[in-house]
Design a protein around this motif. Structure first.
Motif, PDB file in Angstrom:
ATOM      1  N   LYS A 137       1.751   4.874   0.293  1.00  8.72           N
ATOM      2  CA  LYS A 137       0.938   6.770   0.651  1.00  8.72           C
ATOM      3  C   LYS A 137       1.519   7.781  -0.301  1.00  8.72           C
ATOM      4  N   GLU A 159      -7.689   4.359  -0.823  1.00  4.93           N
ATOM      5  CA  GLU A 159      -8.049   4.488   0.483  1.00  4.93           C
ATOM      6  C   GLU A 159      -8.036   5.842   1.001  1.00  4.93           C
ATOM      7  N   GLU A 160      -8.701   6.244   1.460  1.00  2.00           N
ATOM      8  CA  GLU A 160      -9.498   7.681   2.592  1.00  2.00           C
ATOM      9  C   GLU A 160      -9.066   8.421   1.078  1.00  2.00           C
ATOM     10  N   GLU A 179     -11.829   4.086   8.346  1.00  2.00           N
ATOM     11  CA  GLU A 179     -11.253   4.160   9.377  1.00  2.00           C
ATOM     12  C   GLU A 179     -10.704   5.275   9.622  1.00  2.00           C
ATOM     13  N   ASN A 200      -4.788   8.954   2.829  1.00  2.00           N
ATOM     14  CA  ASN A 200      -5.471   9.793   4.035  1.00  2.00           C
ATOM     15  C   ASN A 200      -6.078  11.462   3.539  1.00  2.00           C
ATOM     16  N   ASP A 211      -3.061   5.583  -0.652  1.00  3.94           N
ATOM     17  CA  ASP A 211      -4.028   5.789   0.306  1.00  3.94           C
ATOM     18  C   ASP A 211      -3.383   6.967   0.531  1.00  3.94           C
ATOM     19  N   LYS A 259       0.712  -1.281  -0.194  1.00  3.87           N
ATOM     20  CA  LYS A 259      -0.024  -0.108  -0.002  1.00  3.87           C
ATOM     21  C   LYS A 259       1.098   1.049   0.098  1.00  3.87           C
TER      22      LYS A 259
HETATM   23 MG   LIG Z   1      -5.616   4.827   5.919  1.00  2.08          MG
END
Ligand SMILES: [Mg+2]
Length: 366
Positions: free
Chosen positions: A164, A226-227, A256, A202, A200, A162
């Motif tokens: 970032k 993700e997010e 999350e 965030n 992700d 994953k």
């Molecule tokens: Mg996350």
């Protein structure tokens, strides 16, 4: 299911003892879209619970501080039901410890006690690929830094990563950060053509940038985003419409950070979220046992958030093996001081969950 399990009658809680544990990452973990350096491994709280019958169970806790010591003297069957989980709000900090304790008393693994609906070979990804291109600040390594992290985790047994992204949220100029995000994803895909890749943000993107990202990475076979931004229905509808328009198979994962669970379940029923990520500890095992069937009924998947501590990945793997509805769990590379987790193995990208009573993890030597 409850009636099929033997009773916990005849066991009384005699001690609830706090434990300090410490996790160690294999390398310093850097920044993400929202936060600065994540360090070399944080301390955490755990609890040991003992009974008058000589049993013990233990496990981590990350929720708000509670007073689980007030459970001392209570019959175990009053505070825990093997078929559903904790029965008393006082027991929330010992949700994991009581699952461990009850399964040890019943001489079954936790995954069997909670349903045995999934495989005990649980696919996982490395959740440790942060903004290593930007560090160290006086001599940034660039994309090679990210690839070095992938290589280290691949050597450790991970076969999925994953990444970032969201560098333009805080650490780079917006467009420059977006371009770097794309370059990193492309470089990792080139180096690992067969790997499952996730990204992700965030919450570091907005809906428009998320659509651009999906366009730019349409050929890279990403598994999930993700997010992408703080979850809201209008933005997620735009993402869904765009995914349909470009025939994207990429899943959207969220829930999350500080989730309103009823709201994320509603978004899931509307088809706007595909994977729910509530934390394995702060949301909790009992809550996941209640919630996961609703997620599956909505046609979605779960992947309990585990970042922070290697033990959380093992708890998440037990949930996956027990409840089903989980295609992949978050792997946190590293070790926990004084804790022997060797009954679990990471092999070709899968966590092999042991057939041992409880979580199969001995408590830290004290
Ligand atoms: Mg996350």
């Amino acid at each position: 299911m409850t009636s099929a399990l033997p009773s916990l009658a005849g066991h009384r809680i005699t001690a609830v003892e706090p434990l300090e544990i410490r996790s160690r990452y294999p390398r310093p973990i850097g920044r993400n879209a929202r936060l600065g350096a994540h360090g070399e491994g944080p301390a955490a709280r755990a609890y040991m619970v003992r009974t008058d019958s000589g049993f013990t169970g233990w496990g981590m806790d990350e929720g708000p501080p509670g007073t689980p010591e007030l459970l001392v003297g209570r019959p175990l069957e009053e505070v825990f039901n093997p078929g559903t989980g904790i029965l008393d709000p006082l027991a929330r900090p010992v949700d994991v410890a009581l699952h461990d304790l009850a399964a040890r008393i019943l001489e079954v693994p936790v995954h069997a006690m909670i349903g045995g609906l999934g495989s005990t070979e649980v696919p996982c990804y490395s959740g440790a690929i942060y903004f290593d291109d930007l560090d160290p600040e006086d001599a940034p390594r660039g994309i090679e830094g990210v690839l070095a992290g992938c290589a280290a985790d691949h050597a450790a047994g991970y076969r999925a990563f994953k990444l970032k992204i969201g560098r333009g949220n805080r650490w780079m100029e917006t467009e420059e950060g977006f371009a770097r995000d794309l370059a990193v994803v492309r470089a990792v895909r080139a180096a690992y053509p067969a790997a499952r890749l996730l990204v992700d943000m965030n919450d570091g993107y907005d809906p428009a940038r998320t659509l651009r990202f999906l366009d730019e990475t349409a050929d890279l076979d990403l598994y999930w985003i993700e997010e992408p931004f703080a979850e809201h229905a209008e933005g997620l509808r735009r993402v869904r419409e765009h995914r349909e328009a470009i025939r994207s198979q990429v899943l959207v994962a969220d829930g999350e950070f500080d989730p309103d669970v009823e709201e994320v379940l509603a978004l899931t029923r509307e088809g706007l979220l595909d994977v729910l990520l509530m934390d394995v500890l702060s949301f909790g095992i009992t809550a996941w046992r209640r919630c996961l069937p609703e997620v599956v009924a909505a046609g979605a998947l779960a992947s309990p958030h585990a970042w922070g501590h290697p033990l959380k990945s093992l708890y998440a793997a037990q949930l996956a093996a027990g409840l089903g509805g989980v295609e992949v769990v978050e792997g946190v590379p590293g070790t926990t001081d004084g804790v022997d987790t060797s009954a679990y193995r990471l092999q070709e990208g899968r966590i092999l969950v042991p057939d041992l009573p409880g979580f199969g993890i001995a408590p830290p030597a004290v």
